[in-house]
Structures are given as structure tokens and as C-alpha cells.
Write a protein that holds these residues in place. Structure first.
Motif, short mmCIF file in Angstrom:
data_model
loop_
_atom_site.label_atom_id
_atom_site.label_comp_id
_atom_site.label_asym_id
_atom_site.label_seq_id
_atom_site.Cartn_x
_atom_site.Cartn_y
_atom_site.Cartn_z
N LYS A 93 0.83 -1.21 0.00
CA LYS A 93 0.00 0.00 0.00
C LYS A 93 0.87 1.25 0.00
CE LYS A 93 -4.61 0.39 1.81
NZ LYS A 93 -5.61 -0.37 2.41
N GLY A 94 1.47 1.57 -1.11
CA GLY A 94 2.31 2.77 -1.18
C GLY A 94 1.73 3.76 -2.17
N ASP A 95 1.42 4.95 -1.69
CA ASP A 95 0.83 5.97 -2.55
C ASP A 95 1.18 7.33 -1.95
OD1 ASP A 95 -0.94 7.82 -3.79
OD2 ASP A 95 -2.35 6.21 -4.26
N VAL A 96 1.87 8.18 -2.72
CA VAL A 96 2.31 9.47 -2.19
C VAL A 96 1.11 10.30 -1.72
CG1 VAL A 96 3.57 11.60 -2.70
CG2 VAL A 96 4.35 9.45 -3.67
N ARG A 97 -0.02 10.15 -2.40
CA ARG A 97 -1.22 10.94 -2.04
C ARG A 97 -1.64 10.66 -0.60
NH1 ARG A 97 -5.32 9.12 -6.55
NH2 ARG A 97 -4.32 7.16 -6.08
N ARG A 98 -1.42 9.41 -0.15
CA ARG A 98 -1.79 9.04 1.21
C ARG A 98 -0.62 9.18 2.18
NH1 ARG A 98 -6.00 6.12 2.94
NH2 ARG A 98 -7.06 7.76 1.78
N ASP A 99 0.58 8.76 1.75
CA ASP A 99 1.74 8.73 2.66
C ASP A 99 2.35 10.10 2.90
OD1 ASP A 99 1.38 6.00 2.54
OD2 ASP A 99 2.88 5.70 0.96
N ASP A 100 2.38 10.93 1.87
CA ASP A 100 3.04 12.24 1.97
C ASP A 100 2.13 13.24 1.26
OD1 ASP A 100 4.87 14.26 2.25
OD2 ASP A 100 6.31 13.50 0.80
N PRO A 101 0.92 13.50 1.82
CA PRO A 101 -0.10 14.24 1.06
C PRO A 101 0.34 15.63 0.63
CG PRO A 101 -0.94 13.53 3.21
CD PRO A 101 0.49 13.17 3.17
N TYR A 102 -0.04 16.01 -0.58
CA TYR A 102 0.26 17.32 -1.13
C TYR A 102 -1.07 17.90 -1.60
CZ TYR A 102 0.05 14.47 -5.34
OH TYR A 102 -0.36 13.60 -6.32
N ALA A 103 -1.05 19.10 -2.19
CA ALA A 103 -2.27 19.81 -2.59
C ALA A 103 -3.28 19.70 -1.44
CB ALA A 103 -2.81 19.28 -3.91
N GLU B 248 16.86 24.62 -0.61
CA GLU B 248 16.68 23.37 -1.36
C GLU B 248 15.41 22.69 -0.88
OE1 GLU B 248 19.82 20.52 -0.65
OE2 GLU B 248 19.85 20.95 1.49
N CYS B 249 14.80 21.93 -1.75
CA CYS B 249 13.62 21.18 -1.31
C CYS B 249 13.36 19.97 -2.18
CB CYS B 249 12.40 22.08 -1.24
SG CYS B 249 11.66 22.38 -2.79
N VAL B 250 12.63 19.04 -1.61
CA VAL B 250 12.23 17.81 -2.30
C VAL B 250 10.72 17.85 -2.43
CG1 VAL B 250 12.04 15.30 -2.07
CG2 VAL B 250 14.17 16.42 -1.46
N SER B 251 10.22 17.69 -3.65
CA SER B 251 8.78 17.72 -3.88
C SER B 251 8.36 16.39 -4.50
CB SER B 251 8.48 18.89 -4.83
OG SER B 251 7.18 18.81 -5.34
N ARG B 252 7.24 15.86 -4.04
CA ARG B 252 6.78 14.57 -4.58
C ARG B 252 5.31 14.63 -4.93
NH1 ARG B 252 8.01 9.36 -1.42
NH2 ARG B 252 7.07 10.36 0.36
N THR C 158 8.34 10.09 5.20
CA THR C 158 9.43 11.02 5.50
C THR C 158 10.56 10.84 4.50
OG1 THR C 158 8.83 10.89 7.81
CG2 THR C 158 10.98 11.83 7.31
N VAL C 159 11.02 11.96 3.94
CA VAL C 159 12.11 11.87 2.96
C VAL C 159 13.37 12.47 3.56
CG1 VAL C 159 12.91 12.52 0.66
CG2 VAL C 159 10.50 12.01 1.03
N LEU C 160 14.40 11.64 3.65
CA LEU C 160 15.70 12.09 4.13
C LEU C 160 16.61 12.29 2.92
CD1 LEU C 160 18.19 12.36 6.09
CD2 LEU C 160 18.31 9.87 6.07
N THR C 161 17.20 13.48 2.81
CA THR C 161 18.20 13.71 1.77
C THR C 161 19.56 13.65 2.45
OG1 THR C 161 16.67 15.00 0.45
CG2 THR C 161 19.01 15.32 0.02
N LEU C 162 20.24 12.53 2.27
CA LEU C 162 21.54 12.34 2.89
C LEU C 162 22.60 12.73 1.88
CD1 LEU C 162 23.09 11.12 5.35
CD2 LEU C 162 23.13 8.98 4.08
N SER C 163 23.40 13.74 2.21
CA SER C 163 24.36 14.19 1.20
C SER C 163 25.79 14.10 1.70
CB SER C 163 24.02 15.60 0.73
OG SER C 163 24.27 16.51 1.75
#
Lengths: 377, 160
Positions: A226-236, A295-299, B79-84
């Protein structure tokens, strides 16, 4: 049993079973695949480099062109990343519109895929029905945004076009028809004996392998995870939406079909709920030209799975580094696992099973055209 | 499930002064930069102990006079870890992590071709994304490579 030696069979980059150019070198023993080596990059276009050379405002047009099918997913992911660096909050109405558009995109992408997998299974009637029905969604896109393939709906700070109450009614009417079709696909894929025999136990990916090889999207969910970004890391505004994360325990091409067909029904539910609760107010705020260093990470959950963008800014009007990881690349190790030990005749349907999008996956090589001007072709 | 701040805390507790920079700007995001010497231990700790078992991608970038490799890892999908880790340009070598992350090789090969960081231990280091015959030493995502220069390389390649 077994031949004295194996032979190598090249598959692609130009091949009738591939809708886009990619190369797989299969090592076969008789009719059994014993090894596979993928070679990607045939449609790299230099997008990451181009993003570094473009302003943030220009970048969204490049992100739009990473892929023709998940264009909204990529622009959504890009806009989220840059908005986070800019420190601006998107109006709630814009978030809802982004979500409605993303789910409409999932509907058209999944119905395109159901058609393709039916075609690979030799079931062209379903292929034609699915593609005919998909037209209704493309027509909606045309009315909502002016474009059937590229929509230019997302922009930095929100969306470019609103959804009026008349348009909302039109979306509801289309969905009413489309829901019947999606349920019909579900019935067909679950009951049609020829389709079942062609897809059951074909392209098996065990849950442990799916997790170990970090598969994403419907490929992962069809292996029971059960992996889905919409549920695990919700955006919008996905955290406000009621929906089920669809999984299947069959771990094969049948499971991947079933998951996608059921996801269409879930997407329709999300769109209906979002239209019902669409917040009032503005749908766009002004975005600054320069972006502070950060810096940022977007999913986001694209139709094919998790899409990730990483952005690093340096205080100027252009990013210092921009990275895009599309879902198809993440599914390549799992695909190679599925392809070993299978019959050669199953290669096309297994390849189609992950819903590959090679344009998305490739981003960065330079194609020549226009002679000295070096314009992209 | 561990959150961004918890991740930073665990990494700092385990690695102490080897953590050169760490922050958790959002509840589900953590950015941790470690020294080169501690990278092996850091990635093992993140993957095996903290369950950041989903490698999303590896981003390679220039950071002034150094090269930086960023491993984007997710824990339970959330959770997203960015390990650099940074290495000098003259000695841009990092270990291959395929042993603990079986899907790492495709991202390492892409990073190697695009930026020139070498991943020691890669079983197959043939070109994955760049065309056949692409000159070694020309890494498109390095800042000294211009768009025009790269198009010239491509044109020369086509001419043979």
C-alpha cells in the motif's frame, strides 16, 4: 531441456511492441529469457540542464514538456518545489483545482493504458472502447484549459484558469458516463477468460521483490504493498480527500490491470468530492521573480507512480540544480526482475504492464536540429 | 513512523561531529550532510536502522569546488531524508551502495555520466543514458559545460 549456449536478442529501440524508443538486450535460452540488460536515454532532451539555464517562470513550461501524459503531475511537482523555496502559500482553491486536474489526468492515462494492455493481449475491441471513452476526458481538458495534451494549467502561485460552476457541472456529467465505462472495464478484465489467461501469472513480481527493488505506483500496489504518495506524503489537498489506496495480491499483469481500473473509480470519487467542496476565493497569488537560496524535495503521485523533483536555488532567478526522477525509471529494476525466467512471447505484455513512459524517464540528452542555431527538435 | 526532526536527531546522536549540516524544514523532510569518512556508516544507519529503505533517487551536483551526491531516501513512503556527502572534484569517488540498495546502480550510473562522480564497485559502468561513443570526460551537468558546447559534441558524434 536447455541449449548448449544462450543467444542474445536485441529488442528495440525501434520495435512494434514499444510505443517509445528503448533498448533491451535479452539473453535467451531457447524460448526462456535468462537475462536482460536495459539501455535508456533515446529520448533524453536536456531538460535538467535547460532548467538550470532558464528562469523559474520559464521552467514550468519545460516541466510541462517532460511528458505528454503526466504533464500535470510534473508541473504540479515543479510548482510545489518552487513555491516552497519562494515561501508562498498557494490558495486553497488552486490546490483543489490542481487535484481535480491531476485525477482527470490519472483517468485519461489509466484508460490509455487499459487500452494498450488489452492490445498487447490481443484484445483490440477493449483497446478501441477504452480509447474511445478516453476522448471524453481529453475533450474536458480542452474545454477546461484549451489544450488536450499540454494544458498549462499549473503556474507558480496557483493555477491559470478557474473552474466555473457550469464547467463543474459538465465535469460531473462526463464522469457519470465515464464511471459506467470504468466499471465495465473492471468487469471485463475480471471475467473475460482469454484476457485472464493472458495476464494471470504473467510478469510476476513478489511483494518482497517489489519492496526490495523500490517499485512505485500501480506496479508496487499490484504486488500488495500500500504505497501511494497521495496518502503517505499528502500534497495539494489530498489529506482532505476520502479515497482508498487500491492494491491487489495477484502480483502479475492481471493485478496491474485490476489496480488501474479500480483506481479510475477512486479518482472519479476524488474529483466529485473536490468539486463538491471546492473552496471559494482566488486561485492564484503573485510569485516573486527571484528565489532565496535553499533546497527542497517535492513529490507527487503521477499516474505511473511516485514522481520526485529536487530543486536547489542560489538567490538568483534561475535554479542552481534541478533534478527530476520520473516513475518509469524507478520501475526499471523491478521490470528487469519480472522479465527473467519468462517466455519470450510474454515480453511485450510485461513491458506494457509497468505502463512505461520513456519520455518521462529520459530527460537529458541533446538532439540536433536547426544546424548552428542548435534549437531543440 | 519517524519524522524529519526525529531523523535529524537520530543521525546526530549516531554520527556526532561527522554530521556537518542537518535540518528538518518540514515535518516529513530532513536534510543531513555528513563527512566523507562517515558516509558508509550514515547510509547504513539510515537504511538498516531507521528504515529509510526506499531509495527515490540520487542527485549529483556541483557545490563550489566540490561535487555533492544527495541520496533521497523515504521511510514508509512518507518522510524523505536527503543524505548528502561532498567530495573534492579532483577525487570525486564514492562507494557503490548496490549491496544495501539493489536499485541504486541505475541512479549511480546516471550520476556518473552526467556529473563525473565515480561510484567505485559498480558492476556495469557502460553508458546508460548518454549516446554510444560519447567522449569520456564530458559530463553534461557540470557547470563548465554549455548548451552550445554540448550540441557541438553531439554533432561531432553524429559526423563520426
Amino acid at each position: 531441456m536447455g541449449y548448449a549456449s544462450t543467444i542474445k536478442v536485441p529488442f528495440g529501440p525501434q520495435h512494434p511492441a514499444l510505443k517509445e524508443p528503448e533498448h533491451f538486450l535479452f539473453e535467451v535460452d531457447g524460448d526462456t529469457v535468462v537475462g536482460v540488460t536495459p539501455r535508456i536515454g533515446y529520448v533524453h532532451r536536456g531538460i535538467e540542464k535547460a532548467l538550470e539555464l532558464s528562469t523559474y517562470g520559464h521552467g514550468i513550461y519545460l516541466a510541462e514538456r517532460v511528458c505528454g501524459i503526466c504533464t500535470i503531475a510534473h508541473t504540479c511537482c515543479y510548482a510545489q518545489a518552487i513555491e516552497e523555496l519562494m515561501g508562498i502559500d498557494v490558495p486553497p482553491r488552486a490546490n483543489y483545482i490542481r487535484m481535480i486536474m491531476s485525477e482527470l489526468e490519472r483517468l485519461h492515462s489509466h484508460s490509455l493504458w487499459v487500452g494498450l494492455v488489452a492490445h498487447e493481449a490481443g484484445f483490440d475491441t477493449l483497446f478501441m472502447y477504452a480509447w474511445r471513452d478516453r476522448e471524453a476526458i481529453l475533450n474536458l481538458f480542452q474545454e477546461l484549459t484549451g489544450g488536450r495534451v499540454l494544458h498549462a494549467i499549473n503556474t507558480l502561485g496557483g493555477v491559470r484558469r478557474d473552474i466555473s460552476s457550469e464547467m463543474a457541472d459538465r465535469i460531473r456529467r462526463t464522469l457519470e458516463h465515464f464511471e459506467g465505462r470504468a466499471r465495465e472495464y473492471l468487469r471485463i478484465v475480471r471475467t473475460e477468460p482469454t484476457f485472464l489467461r493472458r495476464t494471470r501469472d504473467v510478469g510476476v513480481l513478489k511483494p518482497a521483490d517489489a519492496a526490495r527493488l523500490n517499485a512505485v505506483g500501480p506496479t508496487l500496489r499490484a504486488s500488495g504493498i500500500k504505497g501511494d504518495v497521495r496518502r503517505d506524503d499528502p500534497y495539494a489537498a489530498y489529506d482532505e480527500m476520502p479515497f482508498n489506496v487500491i492494491t491487489s495480491d495477484s502480483c502479475d499483469v492481471f493485478g496491474r490491470t485490476e489496480v488501474r481500473a479500480e483506481e479510475m473509480v477512486e479518482s472519479i470519487g476524488i474529483i466529485r468530492h473536490a468539486l463538491e467542496h471546492l473552496p471559494e476565493g482566488v486561485f492564484r497569488v503573485r510569485a516573486p521573480r527571484n528565489v532565496p537560496a535553499g533546497e527542497c524535495v517535492s513529490r507527487v503521485e503521477a499516474p505511473r507512480g511516485e514522481d520526485m523533483h529536487y530543486a536547489r536555488s542560489n538567490g538568483t532567478a534561475k535554479p542552481d540544480r534541478y533534478k527530476i526522477r520520473a516513475p518509469t525509471l524507478a520501475n526499471i529494476p523491478a521490470l528487469c526482475k519480472m522479465l527473467v525466467g519468462i517466455h519470450v512471447a510474454d515480453i511485450p505484455i510485461i513491458l506494457a504492464g509497468i505502463d512505461p513512459c520513456f519520455s518521462c524517464m529520459d530527460r537529458m540528452v541533446f538532439i540536433r536540429s536547426g544546424g548552428a542555431t542548435g534549437r531543440a527538435r | 513512523m519517524i519524522d524529519g526532526a526525529g531523523t535529524v536527531k537520530h543521525m546526530q546522536e549516531r554520527l556526532g561531529a561527522e554530521v556537518l549540516d542537518a535540518r528538518a524544514p518540514k515535518p516529513r523532510r530532513a536534510f543531513v550532510r555528513v563527512s566523507r569518512g562517515a558516509f558508509g556508516e550514515a547510509i547504513r544507519h539510515a537504511v538498516l536502522d531507521l528504515e529509510f529503505s526506499h531509495l527515490i533517487a540520487i542527485t549529483a551536483a556541483e557545490a563550489g569546488e566540490e561535487m555533492e551526491a544527495m541520496y533521497h531516501l523515504a521511510c514508509m513512503g512518507a518522510t524523505v531524508l536527503t543524505l548528502s556527502v561532498r567530495v573534492p572534484k579532483g577525487d570525486a569517488v564514492l562507494p557503490d551502495i548496490s549491496e544495501i540498495m539493489p536499485n541504486a546502480a541505475i541512479y549511480e550510473r546516471e550520476a556518473e555520466e552526467m556529473t563525473g562522480i565515480r561510484f567505485e564497485g559498480l558492476k556495469d559502468d557502460s553508458n546508460l543514458v548518454l549516446p554510444k561513443g560519447w567522449p569520456s570526460g564530458v559530463h553534461p551537468l557540470r557547470k563548465d559545460q554549455t548548451y552550445e558546447g554540448l550540441i557541438k559534441v553531439r554533432l561531432d558524434l553524429e559526423k563520426g
